[in-house]
Write a protein that holds these residues in place. Structure first.
Motif, short mmCIF file in Angstrom:
data_model
loop_
_atom_site.label_atom_id
_atom_site.label_comp_id
_atom_site.label_asym_id
_atom_site.label_seq_id
_atom_site.Cartn_x
_atom_site.Cartn_y
_atom_site.Cartn_z
N GLY B 91 5.61 2.49 4.71
CA GLY B 91 4.88 1.25 4.95
C GLY B 91 3.38 1.49 5.10
N ASP B 92 3.03 2.58 5.76
CA ASP B 92 1.61 2.92 5.92
C ASP B 92 1.01 3.31 4.55
OD1 ASP B 92 1.88 2.46 8.62
OD2 ASP B 92 2.18 4.57 9.13
N LEU B 93 1.80 4.02 3.76
CA LEU B 93 1.34 4.39 2.41
C LEU B 93 1.04 3.13 1.59
CD1 LEU B 93 3.02 7.06 0.12
CD2 LEU B 93 2.38 4.83 -0.79
N TRP B 94 1.96 2.17 1.67
CA TRP B 94 1.75 0.92 0.93
C TRP B 94 0.48 0.21 1.41
CZ3 TRP B 94 7.47 -1.25 1.35
CH2 TRP B 94 8.28 -0.51 0.48
N ALA B 95 0.25 0.23 2.74
CA ALA B 95 -0.93 -0.44 3.28
C ALA B 95 -2.20 0.19 2.72
CB ALA B 95 -0.92 -0.36 4.81
N LEU B 96 -2.22 1.53 2.65
CA LEU B 96 -3.40 2.21 2.13
C LEU B 96 -3.56 1.95 0.63
CD1 LEU B 96 -3.08 5.55 4.13
CD2 LEU B 96 -4.93 3.89 4.30
N GLU B 97 -2.45 1.88 -0.08
CA GLU B 97 -2.53 1.58 -1.52
C GLU B 97 -3.06 0.16 -1.75
OE1 GLU B 97 -1.65 3.57 -4.65
OE2 GLU B 97 -2.60 4.63 -3.00
N ARG B 98 -2.64 -0.77 -0.90
CA ARG B 98 -3.15 -2.14 -1.02
C ARG B 98 -4.65 -2.17 -0.84
NH1 ARG B 98 1.34 -3.65 2.04
NH2 ARG B 98 0.11 -3.87 3.94
N ALA B 99 -5.13 -1.35 0.11
CA ALA B 99 -6.58 -1.32 0.37
C ALA B 99 -7.32 -0.68 -0.80
CB ALA B 99 -6.85 -0.55 1.66
N GLY B 100 -6.66 0.20 -1.54
CA GLY B 100 -7.29 0.84 -2.70
C GLY B 100 -8.43 1.76 -2.33
N ALA B 101 -8.45 2.23 -1.08
CA ALA B 101 -9.59 3.03 -0.62
C ALA B 101 -9.39 4.52 -0.85
CB ALA B 101 -9.82 2.77 0.87
N PHE B 102 -8.18 4.92 -1.26
CA PHE B 102 -7.88 6.34 -1.37
C PHE B 102 -7.27 6.62 -2.73
CE2 PHE B 102 -4.68 9.79 -0.57
CZ PHE B 102 -5.60 10.81 -0.39
N ARG B 103 -7.79 7.62 -3.42
CA ARG B 103 -7.29 7.92 -4.76
C ARG B 103 -6.62 9.30 -4.84
NH1 ARG B 103 -5.54 4.32 -7.08
NH2 ARG B 103 -5.59 5.45 -9.06
N GLY B 104 -6.34 9.88 -3.70
CA GLY B 104 -5.67 11.18 -3.71
C GLY B 104 -4.16 11.01 -3.66
N ARG B 105 -3.47 11.99 -3.08
CA ARG B 105 -2.01 11.92 -2.95
C ARG B 105 -1.62 11.80 -1.47
NH1 ARG B 105 -0.28 16.25 -7.67
NH2 ARG B 105 -1.09 14.98 -9.37
N TYR B 106 -0.37 11.50 -1.26
CA TYR B 106 0.08 11.23 0.11
C TYR B 106 1.09 12.26 0.58
CZ TYR B 106 -2.00 6.60 -0.41
OH TYR B 106 -2.88 5.57 -0.60
N HIS B 107 1.32 12.21 1.90
CA HIS B 107 2.44 12.95 2.46
C HIS B 107 3.03 12.10 3.57
CE1 HIS B 107 4.78 16.63 2.91
NE2 HIS B 107 4.86 16.27 4.18
N VAL B 108 4.29 11.69 3.40
CA VAL B 108 4.94 10.81 4.38
C VAL B 108 5.76 11.67 5.36
CG1 VAL B 108 6.53 8.88 4.70
CG2 VAL B 108 5.12 8.98 2.64
N LEU B 109 5.40 11.60 6.65
CA LEU B 109 6.08 12.43 7.66
C LEU B 109 7.49 11.93 7.97
CD1 LEU B 109 3.24 13.05 10.28
CD2 LEU B 109 4.18 14.68 8.63
N GLY B 110 7.67 10.64 7.89
CA GLY B 110 8.98 10.07 8.25
C GLY B 110 9.14 9.84 9.74
N GLY B 111 8.02 9.70 10.44
CA GLY B 111 8.08 9.44 11.89
C GLY B 111 6.96 10.19 12.60
#
Lengths: 398, 198
Positions: B91-111
């Motif tokens: 959900g946080d990844l989606w929020a950042l993608e919506r903002a379009g402020a970051f063009r790198g890659r992600y890492h989801v911790l899962g908690g």
């Protein structure tokens, strides 16, 4: 139940503009404790609630305490306050129009219709944070429970003192909550290590101890600041109906800060100490050092006697004196006058002290909510207070 | 309720009530609405749920949810491979993608770390993060975790673990929101904004 004529007469009363006072100007209750419904119009002057035992006076002041941060003066859960009656329906709710440092606002709190075990609070129709409520509606209360404050458990005294700190510094609740969370997480890791014999993650423990140190020092600093302002108010006050007290905080961190140590150094020292005593705390099942172990010491200055050794009446007078001093300190230092709730506060006071209490409240200019069984208990307020009779969940102006 | 409508509807309501943000009353309302819109909503929704359950899997690289593994973000040649943004949830990844402020890659911790909830480093996607941080291409790890106590504990923990990884570790700034008025901010946020001034 509101008396319109009284409303009109009281509406001409306006507080001094230089010291915004927090106060309730309308209170509506629905299915709360013994109130099926209530609509009470008020102004920001003191409020005296008069009625027999069990009439609902404390329920009414509990409703006021629900407007501030926390779980109210009885620390009740959301389901406990629902009206207990066969014809009770829906969920309980409290709506209030209040005066705050930011002007007139609407606050509402009540059980969540979808989850009646949870309480939700709205400020101007939006979800309210605890710190926002603490900033806008600083509030202090004394109940009969505080009659045993000095002779009772240490934790009760610190809870009482922390409420005074919170009224002065809304961030105190956040620091205390963060400290407690880090402390519980650390203890859980130590408990698991003790039970399983498997070594806890040292890096994780180190982070938690660093957080305990950071938030613990913030808590201690806020407490010390309140103590200094409080003692200053007590010292400056001319002779009054309430005895002067000498206060001190006996806690490792508070002592270091009061001796002038830098906060950063105290944090480092506390974090190192926590790392050193992991085996001890693991074996004990709790952290044996830190600001959660701090003790508030209070002495009756004139009698040079510990508060716990004073008579019942003197102990009550000392508690009231502290609450009044804190209200004055908030007015002088923070420029805001808190709501005071004194439930059955006059019970152990002689006439001179009752008059002194009324005089002090009027001098501070606070909206103090007072309860008692007899109107004569509040004679010291003269025309300066609003008086209501409470009878079986009905409230009428006197 | 069950006597009036049968166990099937009751089960539907019970399952809907487990969704975040829905209580029993909202779940009842949602179930009734779907039943009234059987063809237009309920059947397509059931098919969509089934398809999502069949096809969507966590990305083995970053923990994002997608129909392919690696996910579209990890496979995209247009993304900056030198920076990795660490988030708590998809959900946080989606929020950042919506903002379009970051063009790198992600890492989801899962908690986040919480001993009280039984979530430790082993329950989170931390070992994979350390492996990714050690790769030659990685230059910056951005910790975009919630400003909660557990979120910050986790951020400190990861920072310590990455101390000798040879990458820059940064965190999102905290302070005045865009369009926010100072007068309405709580003391904690104002203090954080002052500490982060530039």
């Amino acid at each position: 139940m509101a008396n319109d004529a009284l409303d009109d007469a009281l509406s001409s009363f306006t507080p001094a503009p230089d010291h915004p006072r927090a106060g309730v100007t309308r209170l509506r209750l629905t299915q709360f404790r013994n109130y099926e419904s209530l609509d009470l119009g008020l102004n920001t002057r003191p409020v005296c609630l008069i009625g027999e035992n069990g009439a609902g006076k404390t329920n009414l002041v509990e409703a006021v305490s629900f407007l501030g941060p926390g779980r109210g003066l009885r620390a009740s859960g959301a389901q406990a306050v629902m009206r207990n009656s066969e014809d009770a329906y829906g969920v309980w709710g409290i709506y209030a129009e209040v005066e705050t440092r930011d002007g007139a606002m609407r606050v509402a709190t009540g059980a969540d219709p979808d989850q009646p075990g949870r309480r939700r609070t709205r400020l101007e129709g939006e979800a309210a944070t605890q710190s926002e409520l603490a900033r806008l509606l600083p509030m202090m209360w004394l109940t009969p429970r505080e009659d045993r404050l000095w002779a009772g458990p240490r934790s009760d005294r610190m809870r009482f003192f922390d409420r005074m700190v919170l009224a002065a510094d809304p961030a105190h609740a956040q620091a205390a909550s963060a400290y407690e969370k880090a402390q519980k997480n650390r203890q859980k890791l130590l408990d698991v290590e003790r039970e399983t014999g498997r070594r806890a993650d040292g890096d994780w423990l180190k982070i938690l101890e660093r957080e305990m140190a950071e938030f613990g020092v913030a808590m201690a600093a806020a407490r010390l600041e309140t103590l200094v302002h409080l003692q200053s108010e007590i010292d400056q006050r001319a002779k009054s109906a309430f005895p002067k007290a000498d206060l001190s905080l006996d806690g490792m961190i508070e002592v270091q800060l009061s001796e002038g140590a830098k906060a950063g150094d105290v944090e480092d020292g506390f974090a190192s100490e926590l790392a050193r005593v992991r085996p001890r705390d693991g074996a004990a099942g709790r952290a044996l050092s830190g600001p959660h172990r701090t003790e508030l010491s209070v002495r009756h200055r004139e009698k040079n006697q510990a508060a716990a050794e004073c008579s019942t009446g003197e102990q009550k007078a000392l508690v009231l004196g502290l609450a009044l001093a804190q209200a004055r300190a908030l007015r002088h230092v923070k420029g805001v006058i808190p709501i005071l709730i004194f439930d059955e506060a006059c019970a152990h006071l002689d006439q001179a002290r009752r008059d002194g209490l009324a005089e002090a409240i009027l001098d501070i200019g606070a909206q103090a909510w007072m309860t008692g069984v007899d109107e004569a208990l509040f004679s010291g307020f003269g025309e300066g207070a609003q008086r209501f009779k409470v009878d079986e969940g009905c409230v009428s102006a006197l | 309720m069950s006597a009036a409508s049968g166990p099937e509807i009751e089960r539907l309501i019970q399952l809907l009530a487990k969704l975040p943000g829905l209580g029993s009353r909202s779940a009842r309302r949602a179930a009734l609405y779907m039943l009234q819109k059987r063809e237009a909503l309920m059947e397509p929704l059931a098919a969509a749920i089934q398809e999502a359950a069949d096809k969507i899997r966590p990305c083995g690289e970053c923990g994002n949810l997608d129909v392919s593994d690696p996910c579209a973000i990890c496979r995209s040649p247009g993304r900056d491979i030198t920076s990795i943004c660490v988030v708590e949830s998809v959900g946080d990844l989606w929020a950042l993608e919506r903002a379009g402020a970051f063009r790198g890659r992600y890492h989801v911790l899962g908690g986040v770390l919480s001993a009280l909830d039984g979530v430790g480093p082993d329950q989170l996607n931390i070992p994979k993060l350390l492996e990714r941080a050690g790769r030659e291409d990685t230059q910056e790890i951005i910790l975009a975790l919630n400003a909660t106590v557990d979120g910050q504990t986790t951020a400190h923990y990861i920072s310590d673990k990455l101390e000798h990884a040879g990458v820059g570790v940064t965190s999102l700034a905290r302070g005045v929101p865009v369009g926010g008025e100072l007068d309405y901010l709580d003391e904690g946020t104002l203090s954080a904004a002052f500490k982060s001034r530039r």
